[in-house]
Design a protein around this motif. Sequence first.
Motif, short mmCIF file in Angstrom:
data_model
loop_
_atom_site.label_atom_id
_atom_site.label_comp_id
_atom_site.label_asym_id
_atom_site.label_seq_id
_atom_site.Cartn_x
_atom_site.Cartn_y
_atom_site.Cartn_z
N VAL A 132 -0.45 -2.72 -3.53
CA VAL A 132 0.69 -3.10 -4.36
C VAL A 132 1.15 -1.94 -5.23
O VAL A 132 2.31 -1.55 -5.21
CB VAL A 132 0.36 -4.33 -5.25
CG1 VAL A 132 1.52 -4.66 -6.17
CG2 VAL A 132 0.00 -5.53 -4.37
N HIS A 133 0.22 -1.35 -5.98
CA HIS A 133 0.62 -0.34 -6.97
C HIS A 133 -0.58 0.45 -7.44
O HIS A 133 -1.69 -0.06 -7.47
CB HIS A 133 1.27 -1.05 -8.17
CG HIS A 133 1.87 -0.13 -9.17
ND1 HIS A 133 1.24 0.22 -10.34
CD2 HIS A 133 3.05 0.53 -9.16
CE1 HIS A 133 2.02 1.05 -11.01
NE2 HIS A 133 3.12 1.26 -10.33
N ALA A 142 1.78 8.32 -2.34
CA ALA A 142 2.40 7.14 -1.73
C ALA A 142 2.35 7.22 -0.21
O ALA A 142 2.06 6.23 0.47
CB ALA A 142 3.85 7.00 -2.22
N GLU A 143 2.58 8.42 0.30
CA GLU A 143 2.54 8.63 1.75
C GLU A 143 1.13 8.29 2.30
O GLU A 143 1.00 7.69 3.36
CB GLU A 143 2.86 10.10 2.01
CG GLU A 143 3.32 10.44 3.40
CD GLU A 143 3.63 11.92 3.49
OE1 GLU A 143 4.79 12.27 3.50
OE2 GLU A 143 2.68 12.74 3.52
N ALA A 191 7.87 4.48 -5.32
CA ALA A 191 8.00 3.60 -6.49
C ALA A 191 6.72 2.80 -6.74
O ALA A 191 6.55 2.20 -7.80
CB ALA A 191 9.17 2.64 -6.29
N HIS A 192 5.80 2.80 -5.76
CA HIS A 192 4.56 2.06 -5.90
C HIS A 192 3.43 2.90 -6.47
O HIS A 192 2.29 2.46 -6.56
CB HIS A 192 4.13 1.47 -4.54
CG HIS A 192 5.07 0.43 -4.04
ND1 HIS A 192 4.78 -0.91 -4.11
CD2 HIS A 192 6.30 0.52 -3.50
CE1 HIS A 192 5.80 -1.61 -3.61
NE2 HIS A 192 6.73 -0.75 -3.23
N ALA A 207 -5.64 0.56 -9.56
CA ALA A 207 -4.94 0.15 -8.34
C ALA A 207 -4.87 -1.36 -8.28
O ALA A 207 -5.81 -2.06 -8.68
CB ALA A 207 -5.65 0.69 -7.11
N THR A 208 -3.76 -1.85 -7.80
CA THR A 208 -3.57 -3.29 -7.62
C THR A 208 -3.39 -3.59 -6.14
O THR A 208 -2.62 -2.91 -5.46
CB THR A 208 -2.31 -3.75 -8.38
OG1 THR A 208 -2.32 -3.16 -9.68
CG2 THR A 208 -2.27 -5.25 -8.53
N LEU A 209 -4.12 -4.59 -5.68
CA LEU A 209 -4.04 -5.01 -4.29
C LEU A 209 -3.72 -6.50 -4.22
O LEU A 209 -4.08 -7.24 -5.13
CB LEU A 209 -5.37 -4.78 -3.56
CG LEU A 209 -5.97 -3.38 -3.55
CD1 LEU A 209 -7.34 -3.40 -2.86
CD2 LEU A 209 -5.04 -2.40 -2.86
N ALA A 210 -3.07 -6.89 -3.15
CA ALA A 210 -2.83 -8.31 -2.92
C ALA A 210 -3.63 -8.73 -1.70
O ALA A 210 -3.86 -7.93 -0.80
CB ALA A 210 -1.35 -8.56 -2.70
N LYS A 211 -4.08 -9.99 -1.69
CA LYS A 211 -4.74 -10.51 -0.49
C LYS A 211 -4.13 -11.86 -0.16
O LYS A 211 -3.88 -12.67 -1.05
CB LYS A 211 -6.24 -10.66 -0.72
CG LYS A 211 -6.98 -10.96 0.56
CD LYS A 211 -8.49 -10.81 0.40
CE LYS A 211 -9.14 -10.76 1.77
NZ LYS A 211 -10.58 -10.64 1.69
N HIS A 212 -3.89 -12.07 1.11
CA HIS A 212 -3.29 -13.32 1.55
C HIS A 212 -4.13 -14.48 1.07
O HIS A 212 -5.33 -14.50 1.25
CB HIS A 212 -3.23 -13.32 3.09
CG HIS A 212 -1.92 -13.81 3.59
ND1 HIS A 212 -0.73 -13.16 3.30
CD2 HIS A 212 -1.59 -14.89 4.33
CE1 HIS A 212 0.26 -13.83 3.85
NE2 HIS A 212 -0.23 -14.87 4.48
#
Length: 166
Positions: free
Chosen positions: A99-100, A124-125, A132-133, A159-164
């Motif tokens: 996420v960021h 970011a790459e 922007a992240h 760092a921020t991560l998302a999980k389904h």
Amino acid sequence: MRVGIGYDSHAFAPKTPKGKKGRKLILGGVEIPHDRGLKGHSDADAVAHAITDALLGAAGLGDIGRMFPNDDPRWKDANSLHLLNLAFLKVVEAGFQFVHADVTIIAERPKLAPHIDAMEAKVAEAVLAGAAHVSIKAKTNEGMGWIGRGEGIAVFAVATLAKHGD
Ligand SMILES: [Zn+2]
């Protein structure tokens, strides 16, 4: 949503004598003109290392030292953005989405402001995200302590991560 924190520090190598090839100063995958680079087994990119630890922390996957042992000849003078990318792929394999990342570099010298945009783009790459992240900030330590004396630099990353389904 998962949040991970990463910290890294490296000491500066001795000044490179004129005309000699010394260690380069690499931060966030960007080569920054300076009269000395950072000591380390890899390229000593403390920005990449701190972000790698933040990502691994958020995913519960350990840390950079466990994934890339610094006595392993494969990682000698390694490009740390490449290591960040490999760690990112493990994080994705574990079901997470980047996420960021937010980063603070603490260094007395050199001035890093002119290189921030390039660092954000490179990082970011490496995590297959838009610039922007990734947020990178730089500050001095107001002359205090080992950072203030120019002995090395420190980096904090979140760092921020998302999980389904989270
Ligand atoms: Zn490091």
